[in-house]
Scaffold this motif. Structure first.
Motif, PDB file in Angstrom:
ATOM      1  N   SER A 443       0.860  -1.174   0.000  1.00 16.85           N
ATOM      2  CA  SER A 443       0.000   0.000   0.000  1.00 16.85           C
ATOM      3  C   SER A 443       0.894   1.221   0.000  1.00 16.85           C
ATOM      4  O   SER A 443       2.109   1.117   0.060  1.00 16.85           O
ATOM      5  CB  SER A 443      -0.906  -0.020   1.228  1.00 16.85           C
ATOM      6  N   THR A 444       0.290   2.362  -0.051  1.00 14.93           N
ATOM      7  CA  THR A 444       1.043   3.606  -0.051  1.00 14.93           C
ATOM      8  C   THR A 444       0.629   4.431   1.131  1.00 14.93           C
ATOM      9  O   THR A 444      -0.552   4.675   1.336  1.00 14.93           O
ATOM     10  CB  THR A 444       0.783   4.403  -1.346  1.00 14.93           C
ATOM     11  N   ALA A 445       1.578   4.883   1.921  1.00 17.88           N
ATOM     12  CA  ALA A 445       1.279   5.705   3.086  1.00 17.88           C
ATOM     13  C   ALA A 445       0.895   7.094   2.637  1.00 17.88           C
ATOM     14  O   ALA A 445       1.078   7.483   1.491  1.00 17.88           O
ATOM     15  CB  ALA A 445       2.505   5.765   4.006  1.00 17.88           C
ATOM     16  N   GLY A 446       0.359   7.860   3.591  1.00 15.45           N
ATOM     17  CA  GLY A 446      -0.104   9.196   3.252  1.00 15.45           C
ATOM     18  C   GLY A 446       0.984  10.119   2.775  1.00 15.45           C
ATOM     19  O   GLY A 446       0.722  11.122   2.137  1.00 15.45           O
ATOM     20  N   ASP A 447       2.251   9.808   3.097  1.00 11.94           N
ATOM     21  CA  ASP A 447       3.324  10.664   2.632  1.00 11.94           C
ATOM     22  C   ASP A 447       3.900  10.201   1.309  1.00 11.94           C
ATOM     23  O   ASP A 447       4.915  10.686   0.830  1.00 11.94           O
ATOM     24  CB  ASP A 447       4.440  10.729   3.680  1.00 11.94           C
ATOM     25  N   GLY A 448       3.246   9.191   0.670  1.00 12.46           N
ATOM     26  CA  GLY A 448       3.683   8.718  -0.626  1.00 12.46           C
ATOM     27  C   GLY A 448       4.684   7.596  -0.555  1.00 12.46           C
ATOM     28  O   GLY A 448       5.087   7.051  -1.579  1.00 12.46           O
ATOM     29  N   SER A 522      -4.429  17.633   7.312  1.00 15.09           N
ATOM     30  CA  SER A 522      -3.852  17.949   8.622  1.00 15.09           C
ATOM     31  C   SER A 522      -2.961  19.173   8.527  1.00 15.09           C
ATOM     32  O   SER A 522      -2.249  19.359   7.529  1.00 15.09           O
ATOM     33  CB  SER A 522      -3.033  16.755   9.134  1.00 15.09           C
ATOM     34  N   PRO A 523      -2.955  20.027   9.555  1.00 16.50           N
ATOM     35  CA  PRO A 523      -2.037  21.167   9.557  1.00 16.50           C
ATOM     36  C   PRO A 523      -0.605  20.780   9.922  1.00 16.50           C
ATOM     37  O   PRO A 523       0.282  21.623   9.909  1.00 16.50           O
ATOM     38  CB  PRO A 523      -2.639  22.087  10.628  1.00 16.50           C
ATOM     39  N   ALA A 524      -0.386  19.508  10.277  1.00 13.18           N
ATOM     40  CA  ALA A 524       0.947  19.066  10.680  1.00 13.18           C
ATOM     41  C   ALA A 524       1.205  17.665  10.166  1.00 13.18           C
ATOM     42  O   ALA A 524       0.274  16.887   9.930  1.00 13.18           O
ATOM     43  CB  ALA A 524       1.080  19.104  12.203  1.00 13.18           C
ATOM     44  N   ASP A 525       2.482  17.332   9.967  1.00 12.55           N
ATOM     45  CA  ASP A 525       2.842  15.961   9.643  1.00 12.55           C
ATOM     46  C   ASP A 525       2.490  15.063  10.828  1.00 12.55           C
ATOM     47  O   ASP A 525       2.518  15.500  11.986  1.00 12.55           O
ATOM     48  CB  ASP A 525       4.351  15.847   9.385  1.00 12.55           C
ATOM     49  N   ILE A 553       0.605  11.184   7.198  1.00 13.00           N
ATOM     50  CA  ILE A 553       0.033  12.293   6.435  1.00 13.00           C
ATOM     51  C   ILE A 553       1.017  13.448   6.457  1.00 13.00           C
ATOM     52  O   ILE A 553       1.746  13.637   7.440  1.00 13.00           O
ATOM     53  CB  ILE A 553      -1.340  12.716   7.025  1.00 13.00           C
ATOM     54  N   ARG A 554       1.054  14.199   5.355  1.00 13.84           N
ATOM     55  CA  ARG A 554       1.883  15.388   5.254  1.00 13.84           C
ATOM     56  C   ARG A 554       1.036  16.634   5.479  1.00 13.84           C
ATOM     57  O   ARG A 554      -0.123  16.692   5.062  1.00 13.84           O
ATOM     58  CB  ARG A 554       2.545  15.467   3.874  1.00 13.84           C
ATOM     59  N   ALA A 555       1.609  17.626   6.123  1.00 14.10           N
ATOM     60  CA  ALA A 555       0.884  18.857   6.415  1.00 14.10           C
ATOM     61  C   ALA A 555       0.353  19.483   5.132  1.00 14.10           C
ATOM     62  O   ALA A 555       1.096  19.674   4.167  1.00 14.10           O
ATOM     63  CB  ALA A 555       1.786  19.844   7.144  1.00 14.10           C
ATOM     64  N   GLY A 556      -0.931  19.785   5.135  1.00 13.49           N
ATOM     65  CA  GLY A 556      -1.549  20.470   4.016  1.00 13.49           C
ATOM     66  C   GLY A 556      -1.823  19.624   2.797  1.00 13.49           C
ATOM     67  O   GLY A 556      -2.381  20.120   1.821  1.00 13.49           O
ATOM     68  N   GLN A 557      -1.448  18.322   2.819  1.00 17.62           N
ATOM     69  CA  GLN A 557      -1.668  17.451   1.675  1.00 17.62           C
ATOM     70  C   GLN A 557      -2.847  16.524   1.959  1.00 17.62           C
ATOM     71  O   GLN A 557      -2.760  15.666   2.844  1.00 17.62           O
ATOM     72  CB  GLN A 557      -0.414  16.627   1.369  1.00 17.62           C
ATOM     73  N   SER A 584      -1.068  12.169  15.063  1.00 18.83           N
ATOM     74  CA  SER A 584      -0.138  12.228  16.187  1.00 18.83           C
ATOM     75  C   SER A 584       1.292  12.391  15.680  1.00 18.83           C
ATOM     76  O   SER A 584       1.676  11.809  14.661  1.00 18.83           O
ATOM     77  CB  SER A 584      -0.244  10.945  17.022  1.00 18.83           C
ATOM     78  N   ARG A 585       2.083  13.156  16.413  1.00 15.64           N
ATOM     79  CA  ARG A 585       3.483  13.335  16.018  1.00 15.64           C
ATOM     80  C   ARG A 585       4.275  12.044  16.149  1.00 15.64           C
ATOM     81  O   ARG A 585       5.227  11.823  15.419  1.00 15.64           O
ATOM     82  CB  ARG A 585       4.121  14.434  16.879  1.00 15.64           C
ATOM     83  N   TRP A 586       3.898  11.208  17.100  1.00 13.55           N
ATOM     84  CA  TRP A 586       4.555   9.929  17.309  1.00 13.55           C
ATOM     85  C   TRP A 586       3.529   8.818  17.162  1.00 13.55           C
ATOM     86  O   TRP A 586       2.336   9.045  17.350  1.00 13.55           O
ATOM     87  CB  TRP A 586       5.190   9.857  18.701  1.00 13.55           C
ATOM     88  N   PRO A 587       3.971   7.593  16.855  1.00  9.90           N
ATOM     89  CA  PRO A 587       3.035   6.464  16.915  1.00  9.90           C
ATOM     90  C   PRO A 587       2.451   6.359  18.317  1.00  9.90           C
ATOM     91  O   PRO A 587       3.044   6.829  19.293  1.00  9.90           O
ATOM     92  CB  PRO A 587       3.927   5.255  16.586  1.00  9.90           C
ATOM     93  N   ARG A 588       1.282   5.717  18.422  1.00  7.54           N
ATOM     94  CA  ARG A 588       0.608   5.649  19.722  1.00  7.54           C
ATOM     95  C   ARG A 588       0.295   4.200  20.081  1.00  7.54           C
ATOM     96  O   ARG A 588       0.015   3.366  19.214  1.00  7.54           O
ATOM     97  CB  ARG A 588      -0.664   6.500  19.721  1.00  7.54           C
ATOM     98  N   ASP A 589       0.348   3.942  21.376  1.00 11.02           N
ATOM     99  CA  ASP A 589       0.109   2.605  21.913  1.00 11.02           C
ATOM    100  C   ASP A 589      -1.193   2.631  22.709  1.00 11.02           C
ATOM    101  O   ASP A 589      -1.313   3.360  23.687  1.00 11.02           O
ATOM    102  CB  ASP A 589       1.285   2.199  22.805  1.00 11.02           C
ATOM    103  N   MET A 590      -2.198   1.840  22.272  1.00 11.81           N
ATOM    104  CA  MET A 590      -3.492   1.784  22.939  1.00 11.81           C
ATOM    105  C   MET A 590      -3.641   0.528  23.805  1.00 11.81           C
ATOM    106  O   MET A 590      -4.747   0.101  24.110  1.00 11.81           O
ATOM    107  CB  MET A 590      -4.630   1.828  21.906  1.00 11.81           C
TER     108      MET A 590
END
Length: 651
Positions: A443-448, A522-525, A553-557, A584-590
């Protein structure tokens, strides 16, 4: 010591006013717009020169500017609803499509009306308007350039509740400012700690951001999510209920919620949920001994769910708090448009006459959940506004693959919620039945970038099952846990500066006919997490999954979901579902929320199990928000933003 206050803070000052058209402007330069809609430094707007961007959101851009006429620094705000319009040639702002023109023009008109309204007032706790004008297809406001921090930032830095004198020192000027605008029948309707600025030096509070354009656009797009802040918004702001109008009591509730947040480090429960199950903990009980009984009782009274039982006016609230003596004319405690009620309901501990007996009785408040609005409303970006869920063309989706015959949820009449399928993978997202029909492909991630796929890594919370098998359909969800409210809490705990915007082509989805496609900006990566509250009450994580273990995801994309290889087919039952999107700026653990991974997807408990887990949570964040997983030796920030989109599933 960690702060009890959440991370939803403003990242830039965003006053929202100004007044009086300027003289004709000289021919402006043609700015380079590679950075987006914001004007570059050096741009001239009449006698004002842009020095830099202070904040940019979904409805406007605030610049630091130099007034060459009066030789002073000012704040200049430009009307720029980014979902409806964009910068074109030079300074011009144009709507993206003719279908948005009416909404854009209505928002601009409201922007100007707000400026004109604020220009009438001159109160030290109200943002001051110098001038405004319309040009370049847009509108502009000029205000003082205030320096300071938001009240939310102040509370987070304190790491503890303020003392009573400090709290009243904030509430008094804000209440005075509200009394001024209420006297002219204007209401703020967006009071929250991130809309109060404490000026550097004096620490004087200034009330910001009336957000008139945001409300108009939200109304026209039928998107309450751009209007309300759960926890601060009273019930009457969620929907038009007969006999329940907005008025001074609406701002009273929000100001009291601000005080509650300052004392407890969290907001009161969302008012719309309190109608069915009121979990509000009175300050008279939980804060006794730390504040005077008078102040605690005043705040509790002002947070009554029903408007007719609430403190009726800012004047009455000030009297209750001990900030003002009872007025010479007791009727001043009751605004002319106060919702009628019995004297005992309105007066409570204040000895004043009842409202005029000719006032009509209020319509009864609905008591059944089916009669109460239940939309999940995340907060808009605080000091810099944002919008969400604006119609746009839907992306085409690949043809679905037949579900495995062994899946019980695929039986006739047995599918529930959303069906995830596609060319390479299929799953039923509702009732807990999840499986991969074929081995996942890249697959392709949001940042390409390409996501790992040969043997996809399982979600970090639990190893993937070696042989996918469907989970049993869930039993009826026990009482005690509300997934919609859980989504609200995650949004409220997030940072407004990172809050994503969500867009979809429609507001209703037809069972067995429509495919859900939506876009995240998103306004931020950051790392993207998507959760689904199914119409059957299930709670599932759609992203990350085994096929896409790290979605970014990349900011603004814009990122359109689902990605290649998956599709979301809509299945029953009818009802309201929701998507929660976190960046989230970092991966998250639930892990703390007891996730269960099987067949490539993650599900979470609901009902009494989820309620027990959340009840035992001693952390600052809701369990569904997880905890950041940071690289050793690197500054770890748990910053994230979140937003919710409602899914109306119909036949």
């Amino acid at each position: 010591m960690s702060s009890p206050f959440d991370d939803d803070e403003a990242t830039g000052f965003e006053p929202t006013r100004a007044f009086a058209p300027p003289p004709p402007a000289p021919s402006p330069p043609q700015p380079t717009l590679d950075g987006g809609n914001a004007l570059p430094a050096g741009t001239r707007l009449a006698e004002f020169e842009v020095l830099g961007v202070v904040g940019e959101g979904g409805f406007g851009i605030v610049y630091r500017a130099w007034d060459h006429s009066l030789k002073r620094q000012v704040a200049l705000k430009e009307y720029m609803p980014s979902s409806l319009a964009q910068r074109t040639a030079g300074l011009m702002v144009s709507v993206r499509s003719d279908k948005y023109k009416e909404t854009f023009d209505a928002g601009k008109e409201s922007f100007v009306k707000e400026a004109r309204m604020l220009a009438q007032f001159d109160h030290p706790a109200l943002v001051k308007v110098f001038r405004f004008w319309e040009a370049n297809g847009s509108a502009y406001m000029v205000m003082p350039f205030y320096e300071g921090i938001t009240l939310r930032q102040e509370l987070r830095e304190r790491k503890a509740a303020p003392d009573e004198a400090t709290l009243l020192g904030w509430l008094g000027p804000i209440a005075d400012a509200l009394a001024v605008i209420h006297a002219e029948y204007y209401y703020h309707r967006d009071i929250a700690p991130d809309n109060v600025l404490l000026l550097a030096g004096s620490r004087r509070p200034v009330l910001l951001d009336f957000g008139a354009a945001r409300r108009v656009i939200g109304d026209m797009t039928q998107d309450l999510t751009v209007i309300l802040k759960p926890g601060y918004a009273p019930l009457e702001q969620y929907a038009e209920i007969p006999g329940m109008k907005q008025g001074p009591w609406t701002d009273v509730y929000a100001l009291a919620a601000l005080a509650y947040y300052a004392i407890r480090g969290r907001t009161p429960p969302p008012s719309v949920g309190r109608v069915v199950n009121d979990s509000y903990e009175p300050l008279m009980k939980v804060a006794a001994g730390r504040f005077s009984e008078r102040v605690l009782k005043a705040i509790d009274r002002a947070l009554a769910v029903r408007p007719e039982q609430r403190t009726p006016s800012i004047t009455a609230f000030k009297v209750d708090l001990g900030l003002a003596p009872p007025p010479a004319d007791p009727q001043a405690m009751f605004p002319a448009s106060q919702p009628a009620a019995e004297a005992a309901d309105l007066a409570l501990d204040v000895t004043v006459p009842s409202p005029p007996p000719s006032a009509p009785s209020p319509a009864p408040l609905p008591t059944a959940s089916a009669d109460v609005p239940t939309m999940v409303v995340p907060p808009p970006a605080s000091a810099v506004e944002r919008t969400r869920v604006v119609p746009r063309p839907a992306a085409s989706a690949p043809a679905p693959v037949a579900a495995p015959t062994t899946a019980p949820a695929a039986a006739a009449g047995g599918r529930r919620g959303l069906v995830v399928g596609g060319l390479v993978a299929a799953a039923v997202v509702a009732g807990g039945a999840l499986w991969w029909s074929r081995a996942p492909t890249p697959s392709t991630a949001g940042d390409g970038t390409a996501a790992p796929s040969a043997t996809p890594a399982p979600a970090p919370t639990q190893a993937a099952a070696p042989a996918p098998s469907p989970l049993p359909p869930p039993a009826a969800t026990p009482a005690g846990f509300d997934a919609a409210a859980a989504f609200e809490r995650v949004v409220a705990a997030g940072s407004a500066s990172m809050a994503p915007t969500l867009a979809a082509a429609q507001t209703q989805w037809r069972i067995d006919r429509d495919k859900l496609v939506f876009t995240v900006t998103s306004p931020a990566d950051g790392h993207v997490y998507v959760f689904n509250q199914g119409t059957d009450g299930s709670l599932l994580q759609l992203y990350p999954n085994a096929q896409t273990p790290d979605l970014r995801i990349r900011a603004g994309q814009p990122l359109t979901l689902p990605q290649r290889g998956l599709q979301l087919d809509v299945a029953g039952p009818e009802g309201t579902g929701r998507l929660l999107v976190m960046v989230s700026r970092w991966p998250r653990d639930m892990t703390a929320f007891a996730p269960k991974v099987e067949g490539g997807f993650t599900s979470f408990p609901t009902g009494s199990v989820a309620a027990a887990l959340e009840g035992a949570n001693a952390g600052r964040l809701p369990l569904l928000a997880g905890q950041p997983v940071c690289t050793a030796g690197v500054d770890c920030s748990d910053a994230f933003g979140a937003a919710v989109m409602q899914l109306e599933v119909v036949r």
